[in-house]
Design an enzyme around this catalytic site. Structure first.
Site, PDB file in Angstrom:
ATOM      1  N   LYS A 108     -11.208   9.519  -7.423  1.00 40.37           N
ATOM      2  CA  LYS A 108     -12.161   8.802  -6.584  1.00 40.37           C
ATOM      3  C   LYS A 108     -11.453   8.476  -5.280  1.00 40.37           C
ATOM      4  CE  LYS A 108     -13.653   5.402  -5.058  1.00 40.37           C
ATOM      5  NZ  LYS A 108     -13.948   5.034  -3.608  1.00 40.37           N
TER       6      LYS A 108
ATOM      7  N   GLU B 291     -14.040   6.039   0.225  1.00 37.70           N
ATOM      8  CA  GLU B 291     -15.331   6.485   0.765  1.00 37.70           C
ATOM      9  C   GLU B 291     -15.244   6.820   2.247  1.00 37.70           C
ATOM     10  OE1 GLU B 291     -15.569   1.894   0.581  1.00 37.70           O
ATOM     11  OE2 GLU B 291     -14.504   3.555  -0.388  1.00 37.70           O
TER      12      GLU B 291
ATOM     13  N   GLY C 128      -4.204   0.812  -3.215  1.00 41.50           N
ATOM     14  CA  GLY C 128      -5.215   0.091  -2.454  1.00 41.50           C
ATOM     15  C   GLY C 128      -4.840  -1.362  -2.284  1.00 41.50           C
ATOM     16  N   GLY C 129      -5.854  -2.196  -2.057  1.00 49.23           N
ATOM     17  CA  GLY C 129      -5.635  -3.613  -1.848  1.00 49.23           C
ATOM     18  C   GLY C 129      -5.281  -4.334  -3.136  1.00 49.23           C
TER      19      GLY C 129
ATOM     20  N   GLY D  33      -6.546  -3.818  -7.081  1.00 50.38           N
ATOM     21  CA  GLY D  33      -5.570  -3.550  -8.138  1.00 50.38           C
ATOM     22  C   GLY D  33      -5.643  -4.559  -9.259  1.00 50.38           C
TER      23      GLY D  33
ATOM     24  N   CYS E 282       1.027   0.401   3.538  1.00 52.88           N
ATOM     25  CA  CYS E 282       1.459  -0.731   2.710  1.00 52.88           C
ATOM     26  C   CYS E 282       2.912  -1.096   2.947  1.00 52.88           C
ATOM     27  CB  CYS E 282       1.240  -0.413   1.234  1.00 52.88           C
ATOM     28  SG  CYS E 282      -0.490  -0.167   0.792  1.00 52.88           S
TER      29      CYS E 282
ATOM     30  N   GLU F 153      -1.031  -9.611   4.983  1.00 52.94           N
ATOM     31  CA  GLU F 153      -1.080  -8.191   5.353  1.00 52.94           C
ATOM     32  C   GLU F 153      -2.195  -7.964   6.366  1.00 52.94           C
ATOM     33  OE1 GLU F 153      -0.618  -4.013   3.038  1.00 52.94           O
ATOM     34  OE2 GLU F 153      -2.229  -5.313   2.322  1.00 52.94           O
TER      35      GLU F 153
END
Length: 497
Positions: A174, A177, A226-227, A231, A282, A384
């Protein structure tokens, strides 16, 4: 505008709903493609195809030599398609073509590395008392979900996909998007190279598709980049069914610059840490901790470097920094710049939207930005931002630098700049992060485990650690004595655990 479809069971497939998402070039804000807006029912279809390929297909049952041969062929095919992949990724996520060329040219390395691990894999024979031969066998987990971000879609996909395939698993991907295009292209290239249909499946879509993949009962492992909140949700979902997870999440990387290092050289070298990928990484070096004796010189040099970076069309080779991925991300970065000014940090460079030609005026650009005279407790030094914003904080002693570096909820990466070899090793050992670079930043190899601690995630991508974590271990104990076992008829029973 090109209409793409999902890739399930070797076929191009629309979303069950027929809905589409529009994909834009962030440098111009103009649409370049559409992809299906997949949801849970589409994830179910992809997982079912992957499950069928695992249960009854040839891939997990191939000899290691044959599977490694297919991966090597896939690496060659990806290398042959590299120029088109560079261009596609630059159009899709706005990174300068020099960056995408440097990064995506390494994608084949991950397939070759994991093919080599597969060919060289040995099963362990374990010591065992008594007349027993004890050994271990590794087996693939089954269907693995890979959820990738917008900033490095192709490289991060290759990192997990190559290990999952090498160990005999089947996969549902996935992608973000916002940046699904290179993922769809890579899935087709690798399948055409000889990976059987159904082994690699791609579901495009947004949050619902990602949650559906994380929560699916037939997914044995999830690898997510990801963020932190995404997670955390995926970790809860996988834990509820005892599935595995590798999560590479947020970061606020400290870059410690000691006074013995030339501050101009350190600033020029470490600027890459702050501004590569427009700071959308990151492990971006977002927090510069600089020894006070060379602090002013470092700030001056970093400001000069930031002001000299060429902003523009990412498709042009002279461009050094591109746009944010979206207008929402740009607004977030600009909001943080305002927060930094309100907190009292000195805006030393950038801080605004650059003046650009008409064809780029609608793009999501932000100037490379430097905050000086900040404190480590400021929000801009702790949170972040995910944009081209560097915060510079002075320190006096080595102990203070270590304390400041560790005073953060993240622990993904860190860097130390010093010519004192002993200090470099000492400080690297004391910093709480999964990776530390000394006199460099963001260097990686397929053999180097990648991942953080604290709220930066759990588990490792790359290296033998990632390869092994896509398998489960079975221990086999074989009695090799020439006598039979008769526990209840023996006068001297054996030992029980």
């Amino acid at each position: 505008m090109i209409e793409h479809l999902m890739f399930i069971d070797g076929k191009d497939v629309p979303a069950e709903s027929g809905a589409f998402l529009t994909i834009s070039n962030p440098a111009t804000a103009r649409p370049i493609a559409t992809v299906p807006d997949g949801v849970r029912v589409d994830v179910d279809k992809a997982v079912a195809a992957a499950r069928m390929a695992f249960v009854s297909g040839p891939w997990p049952r191939m000899s290691r030599t044959d599977r490694a041969r297919v991966l090597l062929k896939a690496a060659d095919a990806l290398e042959a398609a590299s120029e088109s992949l560079f261009t596609l990724e630059t159009q899709n996520n706005g990174r300068p073509i020099t960056e995408t060329r440097a990064q995506l040219s390494r994608v084949p390395e991950w397939f070759r590395y994991n093919a080599a691990l597969l060919a060289a894999q040995r099963d362990a024979v374990l010591p065992s008392d008594g007349p027993y031969l004890t050994y271990q066998k590794r087996a693939p987990l089954g269907v693995c979900g890979i959820i990738t971000p917008f900033n490095h879609p192709a490289l991060i996909l290759a990192r997990s996909l190559s290990a999952a395939l090498a160990t005999g698993n089947t996969v549902v991907v996935k992608p973000s998007e916002l940046t699904p295009l290179t993922t769809l292209a890579i899935a087709r290239i690798v399948t055409e190279a000889g990976v059987p249909e159904g082994v690699i499946n791609v579901v495009t879509g947004g949050r619902e598709a990602g949650i559906g993949l994380s929560e699916h009962a037939d997914v044995a492992k999830v690898t997510l980049t990801g963020g932190t909140e995404a997670g955390r949700s995926a970790a809860v979902a996988t834990a509820s069914r005892f599935a595995r997870i590798t999560a590479e999440l947020g970061g606020k990387t400290p870059v410690i610059v000691f006074g013995d290092y030339d501050p101009v050289a350190a600033a020029e070298g470490a600027a890459f840490a702050a501004f590569v990928a427009s700071g959308q990484s990151c492990v971006a070096g977002a927090r510069f901790l600089v020894q006070r004796e060379r602090y002013a010189e470092f700030v001056e040099a970093l400001v000069a470097r930031a002001n000299a970076i060429k902003i523009g069309d990412p498709a042009k080779p002279e461009t050094q920094i591109g746009p944010m991925i979206s207008d929402a991300q740009r607004r977030k970065v600009l909001d943080y710049i305002s927060i930094g000014e309100e907190e009292g940090a000195r805006l030393a460079a950038g801080g605004n939207v650059p003046e650009l030609p008409d064809d780029l005026r609608d793009g999501y650009f932000v100037q490379p930005t430097v905050f000086a005279d900040a404190t480590n407790s400021m929000r801009v030094a702790q949170e972040e931002i995910f944009g081209p914003v560097a915060v510079v904080v002075p320190f006096d002693t080595e102990a203070e630098a270590i304390e400041m570096a560790n005073d953060n909820r993240f622990g993904l990466g860190a860097a130390v700049w010093t010519h004192d070899l002993a200090r470099g090793h000492r400080v690297a050992a004391a910093i709480e992060s999964g990776m530390v670079w000394v006199n460099d930043h963001h260097r990686l190899e397929p053999s180097l485990p990648w991942g953080g601690i604290k709220e930066s995630g759990a588990g490792k991508d790359a290296g033998t650690e990632s390869f092994d974590d896509f398998t489960w271990i079975k221990t086999i104990i074989v009695r090799i004595a020439d006598s039979d076992v008769d526990w209840y008829g023996s006068d001297t029973p054996g030992r029980l655990n």
